[in-house]
Design a protein around this motif. Structure first.
Motif, PDB file in Angstrom:
ATOM      1  N   MET A   1       0.932  -1.315  -0.054  1.00  0.00           N
ATOM      2  CA  MET A   1       0.037   0.227  -0.138  1.00  0.00           C
ATOM      3  C   MET A   1       1.049   1.440   0.055  1.00  0.00           C
ATOM      4  SD  MET A   1      -3.438   1.221   0.507  1.00  0.00           S
ATOM      5  CE  MET A   1      -4.161  -0.475   0.919  1.00  0.00           C
ATOM      6  N   VAL A   2       0.629   2.132  -0.932  1.00  0.00           N
ATOM      7  CA  VAL A   2       1.271   3.434  -0.917  1.00  0.00           C
ATOM      8  C   VAL A   2       0.599   4.377  -0.841  1.00  0.00           C
ATOM      9  CG1 VAL A   2       2.513   4.859  -2.504  1.00  0.00           C
ATOM     10  CG2 VAL A   2       2.945   2.676  -2.853  1.00  0.00           C
ATOM     11  N   ILE A   3       0.529   5.393   0.026  1.00  0.00           N
ATOM     12  CA  ILE A   3       0.026   6.744   0.501  1.00  0.00           C
ATOM     13  C   ILE A   3       0.728   7.785   0.034  1.00  0.00           C
ATOM     14  CG2 ILE A   3      -1.187   8.034   2.369  1.00  0.00           C
ATOM     15  CD1 ILE A   3      -1.453   5.477   3.780  1.00  0.00           C
ATOM     16  N   ALA A   4       0.074   8.639  -0.899  1.00  0.00           N
ATOM     17  CA  ALA A   4       0.562   9.702  -1.581  1.00  0.00           C
ATOM     18  C   ALA A   4      -0.049  10.954  -1.001  1.00  0.00           C
ATOM     19  CB  ALA A   4       0.606   9.649  -3.104  1.00  0.00           C
ATOM     20  N   ILE A   5       0.826  11.850  -0.537  1.00  0.00           N
ATOM     21  CA  ILE A   5       0.401  13.210   0.052  1.00  0.00           C
ATOM     22  C   ILE A   5       0.776  14.360  -0.883  1.00  0.00           C
ATOM     23  CG2 ILE A   5       0.265  15.017   1.911  1.00  0.00           C
ATOM     24  CD1 ILE A   5       0.980  12.582   3.600  1.00  0.00           C
ATOM     25  N   ASP A   6      -0.129  14.996  -1.543  1.00  0.00           N
ATOM     26  CA  ASP A   6      -0.060  16.222  -2.533  1.00  0.00           C
ATOM     27  C   ASP A   6      -0.270  17.367  -1.954  1.00  0.00           C
ATOM     28  OD1 ASP A   6       0.457  17.682  -4.846  1.00  0.00           O
ATOM     29  OD2 ASP A   6      -1.390  16.968  -6.006  1.00  0.00           O
ATOM     30  N   LEU A   7       0.463  18.309  -1.701  1.00  0.00           N
ATOM     31  CA  LEU A   7       0.362  19.473  -1.259  1.00  0.00           C
ATOM     32  C   LEU A   7       0.513  20.378  -2.519  1.00  0.00           C
ATOM     33  CD1 LEU A   7       2.359  19.561   2.354  1.00  0.00           C
ATOM     34  CD2 LEU A   7      -0.299  19.431   1.906  1.00  0.00           C
ATOM     35  N   CYS A   8      -0.511  21.067  -2.971  1.00  0.00           N
ATOM     36  CA  CYS A   8      -0.112  21.921  -4.124  1.00  0.00           C
ATOM     37  C   CYS A   8      -1.299  23.054  -4.001  1.00  0.00           C
ATOM     38  CB  CYS A   8      -0.535  21.234  -5.155  1.00  0.00           C
ATOM     39  SG  CYS A   8      -2.282  20.675  -5.467  1.00  0.00           S
ATOM     40  N   ASN A   9      -1.047  23.943  -4.961  1.00  0.00           N
ATOM     41  CA  ASN A   9      -2.020  25.250  -4.785  1.00  0.00           C
ATOM     42  C   ASN A   9      -2.281  25.351  -6.396  1.00  0.00           C
ATOM     43  OD1 ASN A   9       0.470  26.319  -5.890  1.00  0.00           O
ATOM     44  ND2 ASN A   9       1.210  26.978  -4.135  1.00  0.00           N
ATOM     45  N   THR A  10      -3.813  26.269  -6.313  1.00  0.00           N
ATOM     46  CA  THR A  10      -3.983  26.804  -7.491  1.00  0.00           C
ATOM     47  C   THR A  10      -4.074  28.120  -7.916  1.00  0.00           C
ATOM     48  OG1 THR A  10      -6.297  26.529  -7.052  1.00  0.00           O
ATOM     49  CG2 THR A  10      -5.091  24.620  -8.077  1.00  0.00           C
ATOM     50  N   MET A  11      -3.606  28.519  -8.913  1.00  0.00           N
ATOM     51  CA  MET A  11      -3.493  30.108  -9.079  1.00  0.00           C
ATOM     52  C   MET A  11      -4.829  30.614  -9.674  1.00  0.00           C
ATOM     53  SD  MET A  11      -0.356  32.095 -11.058  1.00  0.00           S
ATOM     54  CE  MET A  11      -0.883  32.132 -12.387  1.00  0.00           C
ATOM     55  N   LYS A  12      -5.331  31.660  -9.165  1.00  0.00           N
ATOM     56  CA  LYS A  12      -6.566  32.319  -9.507  1.00  0.00           C
ATOM     57  C   LYS A  12      -6.393  33.836  -9.834  1.00  0.00           C
ATOM     58  CE  LYS A  12      -9.168  28.813  -8.391  1.00  0.00           C
ATOM     59  NZ  LYS A  12      -9.896  27.860  -9.220  1.00  0.00           N
ATOM     60  N   PRO A  13      -5.700  34.069 -11.090  1.00  0.00           N
ATOM     61  CA  PRO A  13      -5.468  35.383 -11.348  1.00  0.00           C
ATOM     62  C   PRO A  13      -6.314  36.430 -11.499  1.00  0.00           C
ATOM     63  CG  PRO A  13      -4.825  34.143 -13.347  1.00  0.00           C
ATOM     64  CD  PRO A  13      -5.374  33.197 -11.958  1.00  0.00           C
ATOM     65  N   TYR A  14      -7.642  35.933 -11.682  1.00  0.00           N
ATOM     66  CA  TYR A  14      -8.722  36.770 -12.150  1.00  0.00           C
ATOM     67  C   TYR A  14      -9.709  36.996 -11.398  1.00  0.00           C
ATOM     68  CZ  TYR A  14      -6.453  36.514 -16.722  1.00  0.00           C
ATOM     69  OH  TYR A  14      -5.651  36.851 -17.770  1.00  0.00           O
ATOM     70  N   ALA A  15      -9.542  36.032 -10.127  1.00  0.00           N
ATOM     71  CA  ALA A  15     -10.652  35.895  -8.985  1.00  0.00           C
ATOM     72  C   ALA A  15     -10.441  37.161  -8.210  1.00  0.00           C
ATOM     73  CB  ALA A  15     -10.491  34.707  -8.121  1.00  0.00           C
ATOM     74  N   LYS A  16     -11.732  38.000  -7.930  1.00  0.00           N
ATOM     75  CA  LYS A  16     -11.772  39.080  -6.973  1.00  0.00           C
ATOM     76  C   LYS A  16     -12.142  38.759  -5.572  1.00  0.00           C
ATOM     77  CE  LYS A  16     -10.461  41.656 -10.427  1.00  0.00           C
ATOM     78  NZ  LYS A  16      -9.226  42.120 -10.373  1.00  0.00           N
ATOM     79  N   GLY A  35      -4.422  32.780  -5.052  1.00  0.00           N
ATOM     80  CA  GLY A  35      -4.771  31.640  -5.367  1.00  0.00           C
ATOM     81  C   GLY A  35      -5.183  30.859  -4.087  1.00  0.00           C
ATOM     82  N   ASP A  36      -5.387  29.520  -3.879  1.00  0.00           N
ATOM     83  CA  ASP A  36      -5.770  28.885  -2.625  1.00  0.00           C
ATOM     84  C   ASP A  36      -4.999  27.713  -2.859  1.00  0.00           C
ATOM     85  OD1 ASP A  36      -7.104  27.624  -4.984  1.00  0.00           O
ATOM     86  OD2 ASP A  36      -8.821  27.379  -3.972  1.00  0.00           O
ATOM     87  N   HIS A  37      -4.796  27.131  -1.557  1.00  0.00           N
ATOM     88  CA  HIS A  37      -4.063  25.538  -1.199  1.00  0.00           C
ATOM     89  C   HIS A  37      -5.000  24.604  -1.316  1.00  0.00           C
ATOM     90  CE1 HIS A  37      -0.637  27.913   0.053  1.00  0.00           C
ATOM     91  NE2 HIS A  37      -1.450  28.695   0.633  1.00  0.00           N
ATOM     92  N   LEU A  38      -4.264  23.658  -1.665  1.00  0.00           N
ATOM     93  CA  LEU A  38      -4.988  21.997  -1.883  1.00  0.00           C
ATOM     94  C   LEU A  38      -4.308  21.095  -1.057  1.00  0.00           C
ATOM     95  CD1 LEU A  38      -5.850  22.107  -5.777  1.00  0.00           C
ATOM     96  CD2 LEU A  38      -7.309  22.634  -3.803  1.00  0.00           C
ATOM     97  N   CYS A  39      -4.921  20.108  -0.319  1.00  0.00           N
ATOM     98  CA  CYS A  39      -4.265  19.043   0.222  1.00  0.00           C
ATOM     99  C   CYS A  39      -5.211  17.785  -0.252  1.00  0.00           C
ATOM    100  CB  CYS A  39      -4.176  19.066   1.694  1.00  0.00           C
ATOM    101  SG  CYS A  39      -3.684  17.763   2.531  1.00  0.00           S
ATOM    102  N   GLN A  40      -4.385  16.954  -0.921  1.00  0.00           N
ATOM    103  CA  GLN A  40      -4.937  15.478  -1.289  1.00  0.00           C
ATOM    104  C   GLN A  40      -4.070  14.543  -1.032  1.00  0.00           C
ATOM    105  OE1 GLN A  40      -5.322  15.747  -5.755  1.00  0.00           O
ATOM    106  NE2 GLN A  40      -6.750  17.371  -5.605  1.00  0.00           N
TER     107      GLN A  40
END
Length: 56
Positions: A1-16, A35-40
């Motif tokens: 069993m492999v458990i992968a943790i992805d700490l990433c972010n998405t850029m939202k340049p036009y979001a007000k 932008g905002d942070h994501l954790c999967q």
């Protein structure tokens, strides 16, 4: 069993106005962007070729 943790972010340049907007580091441009942070977290069973999402 492999458990992968992805700490990433998405850029939202036009979001007000959006929930959870903050300053994130844009690695491709080399500056701070909006932008905002994501954790999967995903578990992969290599014996049975099955992938199970655990947390998003």
């Amino acid at each position: 069993m492999v458990i992968a943790i992805d700490l990433c972010n998405t850029m939202k340049p036009y979001a007000k106005v959006m929930e959870n907007l903050c300053g994130i580091y844009d690695g491709s441009a080399g500056n701070v962007a909006t932008g905002d942070h994501l954790c999967q977290v995903i578990a992969a069973n290599l014996e049975y070729n099955k992938v199970v999402p655990l947390y998003c």
